[in-house]
Design a protein around this motif. Structure first.
Motif, PDB file in Angstrom:
ATOM      1  N   VAL A 129      -0.939  -0.923  -1.945  1.00 36.14           N
ATOM      2  CA  VAL A 129      -1.147  -2.232  -1.318  1.00 36.14           C
ATOM      3  C   VAL A 129       0.052  -3.130  -1.591  1.00 36.14           C
ATOM      4  O   VAL A 129       0.597  -3.758  -0.674  1.00 36.14           O
ATOM      5  N   ARG A 179      -3.607   3.427  -5.565  1.00 32.08           N
ATOM      6  CA  ARG A 179      -4.107   2.625  -4.442  1.00 32.08           C
ATOM      7  C   ARG A 179      -3.644   1.169  -4.558  1.00 32.08           C
ATOM      8  O   ARG A 179      -3.219   0.568  -3.571  1.00 32.08           O
ATOM      9  N   THR A 194      -6.061   3.441   1.294  1.00 29.08           N
ATOM     10  CA  THR A 194      -6.464   2.172   0.696  1.00 29.08           C
ATOM     11  C   THR A 194      -7.797   1.647   1.216  1.00 29.08           C
ATOM     12  O   THR A 194      -8.293   0.642   0.699  1.00 29.08           O
ATOM     13  N   GLU A 200      -6.057   1.827   7.762  1.00 30.23           N
ATOM     14  CA  GLU A 200      -5.913   2.302   6.391  1.00 30.23           C
ATOM     15  C   GLU A 200      -6.775   3.523   6.113  1.00 30.23           C
ATOM     16  O   GLU A 200      -7.943   3.544   6.433  1.00 30.23           O
TER      17      GLU A 200
END
Length: 163
Positions: free
Chosen positions: A151, A147, A34, A31
């Motif tokens: 996810v 963000r 994130t 990632e």
């Protein structure tokens, strides 16, 4: 709980983990955008260690190459926010963490553009036993909102791929 922060129902993530467990599959993440939130969301559910191998936080561009194996020439030519980078992050997570599946995320949360890419642009990479896939989305909101949505979208799309 991370799940509350990103707006994911516990049952949805628990179901995703159960699917992995039932199929004897594992997952890992790499990632950027994130910064570990996907791995944190997955591990918010008790028993996640059965299927979550680990994750790489590769926020800095050089670490995308060093830790996740993203091609340095690609990073130099296209920048860190590119669909192929997301795919290579997913492949890197899968390889480095010895998992069946890898999830890779890169994008721009804002408030400013990065490498000429507008805030809200997110590239999601998925690498599994049958190959790799990339999904690009444009997400509204401020930095936190982008963000959190990244996810949610990543885990929703991953669940779809497992169906």
């Amino acid at each position: 709980m991370i799940l509350e922060l990103v707006g994911l129902p516990f049952s949805q993530v628990a179901g995703l983990l159960d699917t992995l467990r039932t199929r004897d599959l594992t997952v890992a993440t790499a990632e950027s955008l994130t910064a570990g939130l996907v791995a944190a969301a997955l591990t918010d559910v008790p028993g996640a260690s059965d299927v979550v191998r680990g994750g790489l936080v590769v926020y800095a561009t050089d670490l995308k190459a060093e830790l996740a194996g993203v091609d340095r020439d690609l990073l130099a030519e296209r920048g860190a926010v590119h669909p192929r980078v997301a795919e290579m992050l997913a492949e890197g997570a899968r390889t480095q963490c010895r998992a069946d599946w890898g999830i890779g995320l890169t994008g721009v949360a804002g408030p400013d553009p990065q490498d000429g890419v507008a805030p809200g642009t997110v590239h999601l990479g998925f690498a599994g036993p049958g190959g790799a896939a990339v999904r690009t989305v444009r997400l509204p909101g401020d930095r936190h909102g982008v963000r959190a949505a990244a996810v949610r979208v990543a885990l929703e799309h991953f669940a779809d791929l497992l169906r």
